[in-house]
Design an enzyme around this catalytic site. Structure first.
Site, PDB file in Angstrom:
ATOM      1  N   CYS A  40       0.854  -1.182   0.000  1.00 49.53           N
ATOM      2  CA  CYS A  40       0.000   0.000   0.000  1.00 49.53           C
ATOM      3  C   CYS A  40       0.889   1.229   0.000  1.00 49.53           C
ATOM      4  O   CYS A  40       2.112   1.129  -0.056  1.00 49.53           O
ATOM      5  CB  CYS A  40      -0.951   0.008   1.189  1.00 49.53           C
ATOM      6  SG  CYS A  40      -0.158   0.256   2.785  1.00 49.53           S
ATOM      7  N   ASP A  41       0.295   2.388   0.081  1.00 53.56           N
ATOM      8  CA  ASP A  41       1.048   3.628  -0.044  1.00 53.56           C
ATOM      9  C   ASP A  41       2.098   3.778   1.046  1.00 53.56           C
ATOM     10  O   ASP A  41       3.254   4.084   0.780  1.00 53.56           O
ATOM     11  CB  ASP A  41       0.090   4.812  -0.012  1.00 53.56           C
ATOM     12  CG  ASP A  41       0.762   6.112  -0.413  1.00 53.56           C
ATOM     13  OD1 ASP A  41       1.518   6.081  -1.386  1.00 53.56           O
ATOM     14  OD2 ASP A  41       0.523   7.129   0.242  1.00 53.56           O
TER      15      ASP A  41
END
Length: 488
Positions: A404-405
């Protein structure tokens, strides 16, 4: 050619570029959140107006704020550009920025760290292969020392004062919005940006540096609460619990717990993406929540990371609980009311969350062939994913990376769920999680949110990429487990 290999549109390319830049900014802060939280706790507890005033312990506050935190940011930023050498020279230049200014140099560190590392990286590349054998260590050490000393002096004279002026302008702008009562309007930008997975970029890359300087002056800052307020997402998820349909309704209660108490805001983004008009509910909740924060004088001493109600309680200064809760509750009530009306009056199809969100994102993703993809989506959701990528069999899969980010919240949750499923099925494959920018090159399969897949492919182009919509319940999990089982 598969649709995933198609050339991305200018719109998609811009979104990826903004996400990448935002990730770079937040990437200098996120790994150091433990230090920021430690500073926030010490501040909240031991300053003269804290819970347990202690003159001795309070002496830690200013050195941590003025030296430790900026140096950590500068070192991390340098490491992102040029490894440990970049981190060291980034910290050296950051020290020049710190000494050259009268305010905490969080923004200055975000400039000096990467800049110093980039300069050293260019120098190392220029002399690569030109250093005589046996002199490598001498050249490496002295080059870093000499260049670092020069950059520290330049930062002290030029960058520090300039960044201080910029910080003062930004702070004045924020103060103007507060005095004019316009700060809630910032949520018109923040809430849509969050749903496009720019939440970390907005919070840690833009708001937090300004908020940290404000908190250093006044003891708290409302800017910590603009993006991290869990109220708007809570209201939307509660509306789905009561008025949703299909798997969206059945999965919403679990999402409420993960979002509100776990602080993983990404969990509610697919619920908005499957019915985009619900962004109005998030905006309304965010605007009202920020207005209540301003009206009651709410603020936090440091960034609540993750954006959990638990973190909010820990970062709230003495006497600030009622103002904090007023904004969170007001945001939740308003977003719930708006979302409930939209769900009740709007048309909802009896379909699963994954299918609805996937179809929506496929229509928005111009990098895919719209006509071909729409036909496949109607026929078989799973076969669409299979057609979009080259599948790897059991013999080729040793590591699965959930990314994810930030590499902390949603990816950790998804990896945990998938790891459990793999273990139950007897599939001996490593499942881990990481930030997109740190995806290991030995990753065989990378699993990401749909809007982040393009970025993940640029980091790990040789891996098989799987896009999902819902962290809690994705058909891709079961399909992957069955595929690896059948290849055994």
């Amino acid at each position: 050619m598969s649709t995933l290999d198609a050339k991305p549109s200018s719109k998609g390319g811009t979104r990826v570029a903004v996400q990448r830049f935002g990730r770079f900014l937040s990437g200098m802060v996120m790994p150091n959140m433990g230090a920021f939280i430690a500073w926030g706790l010490i501040t909240a507890l031991f300053i003269p107006t804290g819970w347990f005033p202690n003159e001795g312990f309070a002496q830690l506050v200013d050195p941590m704020k003025n030296y430790l935190l900026p140096l950590l940011i500068g070192y991390t930023g340098g490491t992102m550009i040029h490894g440990q050498r970049g981190g060291v020279i980034g910290a050296i230049m950051t020290m020049g920025v710190i000494v050259g200014a009268d305010i905490p140099m969080f923004l200055g560190a975000m400039v000096a760290g990467p800049l110093a590392a980039w300069i050293l990286k260019k120098f190392d590349k220029a002399i690569e292969g030109k250093v005589r054998s046996g002199f490598e260590m001498l050249v490496n050490n002295f080059s870093a020392g000499i260049i670092g000393a020069i950059l520290a002096l330049l930062a002290h004279v030029a960058i520090g004062p300039v960044v201080q002026m910029i910080s003062q302008v930004l702070s004045a702008g924020v103060q103007f919005l507060v005095n004019a009562g316009l700060l809630p309007l910032v949520n018109l930008i923040i809430e849509p940006g969050k749903v496009l997975f720019l939440n970390n970029a907005l919070n840690h890359g833009v708001l937090s540096p300004i908020a940290l300087e404000e908190a250093a002056r006044t003891g708290k800052s409302v800017l910590f609460m603009l993006e991290s307020n869990p109220g708007p997402g809570l209201g939307i998820l509660l509306a789905y619990c009561l008025f949703g349909k299909g798997s969206a309704k059945s999965s919403a209660p679990g999402a409420v717990i993960i979002h509100f108490f776990g602080g993983i805001h990404e969990i509610y983004f697919p619920y908005i993406l499957m019915k985009p008009i619900l962004i109005l509910a998030a905006i309304a909740g965010g605007v009202v929540g920020t207005f209540c924060f301003m009206l009651t004088g709410a603020g936090l001493v440091a960034a609540p990371s993750p954006g959990s109600i638990i973190a909010y309680f820990l970062m709230t200064p003495k006497g600030g609980y009622l103002p904090m809760l007023s904004g969170v509750i007001a945001a939740a009530v308003v977003s719930f009311a708006v979302a409930a009306v939209l769900l009740k009056t709007g048309k909802q199809q009896e379909e699963g969350l994954e299918e609805a969100a996937s179809r929506l994102k496929d229509m928005k993703n111009q990098s895919k062939s719209a006509s071909a993809n729409a036909t496949v989506m109607e026929d078989n959701h799973e076969s669409d994913h299979a057609a979009d990528r080259t599948l790897k069999d059991k013999s080729e899969v040793n590591k699965i990376v959930f990314s994810c980010d930030a590499g902390m919240g949603s990816s950790a949750m998804g990896a945990s769920i998938l790891r459990k499923k793999m273990k139950q099925a007897g599939v001996g494959v490593t499942v881990t999680n990481t930030a997109i920018s740190e995806i290991p090159q030995d990753a065989d399969i990378v699993i990401t949110q749909k809007t982040l897949t393009d970025r993940a492919k640029t980091v790990a182009p040789k891996a098989e990429h799987i896009s999902i919509d819902n962290f809690l319940k994705s058909p891709e999990y079961e399909a992957l487990v069955e595929r690896l089982k059948s290849d055994s």
